[in-house]
Design a protein around this motif. Sequence first.
Motif, PDB file in Angstrom:
ATOM      1  N   ILE A 233       0.934  -1.106  -0.047  1.00 26.73           N
ATOM      2  CA  ILE A 233      -0.011   0.175   0.067  1.00 26.73           C
ATOM      3  C   ILE A 233       0.932   1.261   0.094  1.00 26.73           C
ATOM      4  CG2 ILE A 233      -1.673   1.167   1.107  1.00 26.73           C
ATOM      5  CD1 ILE A 233      -2.397  -1.815   0.159  1.00 26.73           C
ATOM      6  N   SER A 234       0.617   1.996  -0.827  1.00 30.44           N
ATOM      7  CA  SER A 234       1.261   3.517  -1.068  1.00 30.44           C
ATOM      8  C   SER A 234       1.185   4.454  -0.179  1.00 30.44           C
ATOM      9  CB  SER A 234       1.403   3.772  -2.551  1.00 30.44           C
ATOM     10  OG  SER A 234       2.111   2.589  -3.413  1.00 30.44           O
ATOM     11  N   THR A 235       1.972   5.273   0.062  1.00 30.07           N
ATOM     12  CA  THR A 235       1.622   6.441   0.702  1.00 30.07           C
ATOM     13  C   THR A 235       1.841   7.634  -0.167  1.00 30.07           C
ATOM     14  OG1 THR A 235       2.701   5.974   3.092  1.00 30.07           O
ATOM     15  CG2 THR A 235       2.484   8.095   2.725  1.00 30.07           C
ATOM     16  N   LEU A 236       0.897   8.169   0.022  1.00 28.10           N
ATOM     17  CA  LEU A 236       0.850   9.597  -0.914  1.00 28.10           C
ATOM     18  C   LEU A 236       0.928  10.907  -0.458  1.00 28.10           C
ATOM     19  CD1 LEU A 236      -0.634   7.519  -3.173  1.00 28.10           C
ATOM     20  CD2 LEU A 236      -1.945   9.315  -3.981  1.00 28.10           C
ATOM     21  N   PHE A 237       1.762  11.504  -0.868  1.00 25.23           N
ATOM     22  CA  PHE A 237       2.325  12.987  -0.047  1.00 25.23           C
ATOM     23  C   PHE A 237       1.349  14.168  -0.362  1.00 25.23           C
ATOM     24  CE2 PHE A 237       6.267  10.109   0.036  1.00 25.23           C
ATOM     25  CZ  PHE A 237       6.135   9.700   1.326  1.00 25.23           C
ATOM     26  N   SER A 238       1.167  15.004   0.679  1.00 19.10           N
ATOM     27  CA  SER A 238       0.815  16.260   0.285  1.00 19.10           C
ATOM     28  C   SER A 238       2.018  17.166   0.693  1.00 19.10           C
ATOM     29  CB  SER A 238      -0.538  16.718   1.329  1.00 19.10           C
ATOM     30  OG  SER A 238      -0.294  16.424   2.653  1.00 19.10           O
ATOM     31  N   ALA A 239       3.102  16.634   1.174  1.00 18.70           N
ATOM     32  CA  ALA A 239       4.330  17.543   1.805  1.00 18.70           C
ATOM     33  C   ALA A 239       4.995  17.998   0.679  1.00 18.70           C
ATOM     34  CB  ALA A 239       5.135  16.603   2.474  1.00 18.70           C
ATOM     35  N   CYS A 240       5.520  19.158   0.727  1.00 22.09           N
ATOM     36  CA  CYS A 240       6.408  19.725   0.023  1.00 22.09           C
ATOM     37  C   CYS A 240       7.687  20.360   0.571  1.00 22.09           C
ATOM     38  CB  CYS A 240       5.630  20.938  -0.675  1.00 22.09           C
ATOM     39  SG  CYS A 240       4.271  20.669  -1.594  1.00 22.09           S
ATOM     40  N   PHE A 241       8.557  20.447  -0.285  1.00 20.13           N
ATOM     41  CA  PHE A 241      10.008  20.567   0.339  1.00 20.13           C
ATOM     42  C   PHE A 241      10.783  21.438  -0.668  1.00 20.13           C
ATOM     43  CE2 PHE A 241       8.888  16.598   1.995  1.00 20.13           C
ATOM     44  CZ  PHE A 241       9.192  16.675   3.387  1.00 20.13           C
ATOM     45  N   ALA A 242      11.529  22.334  -0.066  1.00 17.67           N
ATOM     46  CA  ALA A 242      12.560  23.148  -0.987  1.00 17.67           C
ATOM     47  C   ALA A 242      13.912  22.991  -0.488  1.00 17.67           C
ATOM     48  CB  ALA A 242      12.403  24.527  -0.946  1.00 17.67           C
ATOM     49  N   PHE A 243      14.870  22.820  -1.531  1.00 16.52           N
ATOM     50  CA  PHE A 243      16.306  22.406  -1.222  1.00 16.52           C
ATOM     51  C   PHE A 243      16.907  23.808  -1.708  1.00 16.52           C
ATOM     52  CE2 PHE A 243      20.686  21.265  -2.525  1.00 16.52           C
ATOM     53  CZ  PHE A 243      20.964  20.412  -1.418  1.00 16.52           C
ATOM     54  N   ASN A 244      17.666  24.440  -0.728  1.00 19.24           N
ATOM     55  CA  ASN A 244      18.615  25.679  -0.963  1.00 19.24           C
ATOM     56  C   ASN A 244      19.910  25.531  -1.633  1.00 19.24           C
ATOM     57  OD1 ASN A 244      20.217  27.922  -0.409  1.00 19.24           O
ATOM     58  ND2 ASN A 244      18.497  28.642   0.787  1.00 19.24           N
ATOM     59  N   LEU A 245      20.010  25.733  -2.736  1.00 17.08           N
ATOM     60  CA  LEU A 245      21.012  25.538  -3.439  1.00 17.08           C
ATOM     61  C   LEU A 245      22.585  26.221  -2.822  1.00 17.08           C
ATOM     62  CD1 LEU A 245      19.933  25.841  -7.086  1.00 17.08           C
ATOM     63  CD2 LEU A 245      20.692  23.769  -6.069  1.00 17.08           C
ATOM     64  N   VAL A 246      22.499  27.302  -2.037  1.00 19.28           N
ATOM     65  CA  VAL A 246      23.492  28.042  -1.251  1.00 19.28           C
ATOM     66  C   VAL A 246      23.660  27.293   0.004  1.00 19.28           C
ATOM     67  CG1 VAL A 246      24.245  30.216  -0.229  1.00 19.28           C
ATOM     68  CG2 VAL A 246      22.775  30.027  -2.324  1.00 19.28           C
ATOM     69  N   THR A 247      22.870  27.010   0.822  1.00 15.88           N
ATOM     70  CA  THR A 247      23.173  26.539   2.228  1.00 15.88           C
ATOM     71  C   THR A 247      22.981  24.834   1.983  1.00 15.88           C
ATOM     72  OG1 THR A 247      20.720  26.252   2.667  1.00 15.88           O
ATOM     73  CG2 THR A 247      21.951  28.139   3.247  1.00 15.88           C
ATOM     74  N   GLN A 248      22.444  24.277   0.735  1.00 13.22           N
ATOM     75  CA  GLN A 248      22.549  22.834   0.725  1.00 13.22           C
ATOM     76  C   GLN A 248      21.805  22.176   1.863  1.00 13.22           C
ATOM     77  OE1 GLN A 248      24.880  21.050  -2.101  1.00 13.22           O
ATOM     78  NE2 GLN A 248      23.863  22.566  -2.672  1.00 13.22           N
ATOM     79  N   THR A 249      20.669  22.753   2.118  1.00 15.31           N
ATOM     80  CA  THR A 249      19.656  22.213   3.226  1.00 15.31           C
ATOM     81  C   THR A 249      18.447  22.183   2.643  1.00 15.31           C
ATOM     82  OG1 THR A 249      19.430  24.190   3.947  1.00 15.31           O
ATOM     83  CG2 THR A 249      21.170  23.012   5.263  1.00 15.31           C
ATOM     84  N   TRP A 250      17.526  21.237   3.177  1.00 14.14           N
ATOM     85  CA  TRP A 250      15.853  20.982   2.874  1.00 14.14           C
ATOM     86  C   TRP A 250      15.344  22.041   3.915  1.00 14.14           C
ATOM     87  CZ3 TRP A 250      14.043  18.891  -1.528  1.00 14.14           C
ATOM     88  CH2 TRP A 250      14.874  18.184  -2.183  1.00 14.14           C
ATOM     89  N   GLU A 251      14.166  22.509   3.238  1.00 12.27           N
ATOM     90  CA  GLU A 251      13.214  23.122   4.261  1.00 12.27           C
ATOM     91  C   GLU A 251      11.873  22.701   4.022  1.00 12.27           C
ATOM     92  OE1 GLU A 251      12.106  27.374   3.450  1.00 12.27           O
ATOM     93  OE2 GLU A 251      13.795  27.341   2.004  1.00 12.27           O
ATOM     94  N   LYS A 252      10.989  22.869   4.957  1.00 11.79           N
ATOM     95  CA  LYS A 252       9.518  22.273   4.783  1.00 11.79           C
ATOM     96  C   LYS A 252       8.798  23.429   4.308  1.00 11.79           C
ATOM     97  CE  LYS A 252       6.169  19.149   5.572  1.00 11.79           C
ATOM     98  NZ  LYS A 252       5.012  19.836   5.079  1.00 11.79           N
TER      99      LYS A 252
END
Length: 380
Positions: A233-252
Amino acid sequence: MKQILMSLSLSILTYNSIAQNNAIQTIDWSIPTQLPVAEGHHKQMGLAGAIAGCHRDVFIVAGGSNFEDALPWEGGKKKYFDDIYFLKKDINGVFTWQEKTLRLPEKKAYAAVVNTSDGIIYVGGENEKGLSDKVVLMQVFDNQINKKISLFPNLPFALTNAAATLVNNQLFVAGGEKIDGISSALLRLDLDNLALGWKILPDIPEKVSHTVFLNHGEKLYLLGGRQKQESGISTLFSACFAFNLVTQTWEKLQDLPYPLSAGTGCVVGENTLAMFGGDKGTTFHQVEKLLVAIQAEQDLEKKQRLIQEKNQLQINHPGFSQEVLLYNITSNQWTSTNNIGFQTPVTTQAVMWDKQIMIPCGEVKAGVRTANILVGKLNP
């Protein structure tokens, strides 16, 4: 095919490949053309997972898959293709398919695709032999595909149903399905220095496939998607993330209004991302649960009843979302707009071509492909 046109009164920011401004526009959705029958085929069933993009004023649809002989519940087997279709547009905006007989180096569907000034790059994907780790550049010269199709460094591992985007000649690939599960990897290839090969960046917060992956400014945006579980059974996501190319980090980021997978998207303004359609997963989950039950059921009569129930669900599939969702980067807010008004395909791509949003072919119901080319025209 006679053009069907429907105005949506959809307010968004204008998109221009040279300069962007804040003029309000609407999108008129239409189906001005359909994929023609390829040479050697007796009919056109449409395609899912096709490679699509534009280069040198030519729009290209290539590869893809369908159930040409029979639908899955009728015993049909998925077929993969290597056909290449060329679409031209004249000064009056009239679309014409060019007769060509060129083919991809191999049959391919569900690759991640990006457009570059040098051509169309497709990454990974699959065919009847399994998953691919190939990275290929297609180019158009004199309305012909370059027969010396360039091969870039292979992926670190084979992937299908991944997503890709391009920033300053840096190719980024996110997620996807691996041979042994779902990927959480974010990969980067410097197209100006191929000798460096693929670099593995900080993992995506979730293992994800069938996601929408866009770039804007100094960030990469990963929107929705799904993750198949060991349970089946698959989990479908509503979650969205952004990856900062400068800091190399993900944010919600703010979640989508509802879980979505396998939709399409593009940047439509200097502060706006758009998602078109997608699978909300209601029927998808019901089918998955029945598949698990069918596998576990030992009683042949009960198993057959479960198979029939699953088949009826797929036969009566209601189709996928027709909504357009807009994300305001500045306010970190999603809004829902009017429906597209046509069957909106999944497992395809949204490509900006001459200020028009091209959504070619795709899956419109379980196992059912479309040959329609859905076009969204941005109007002042």
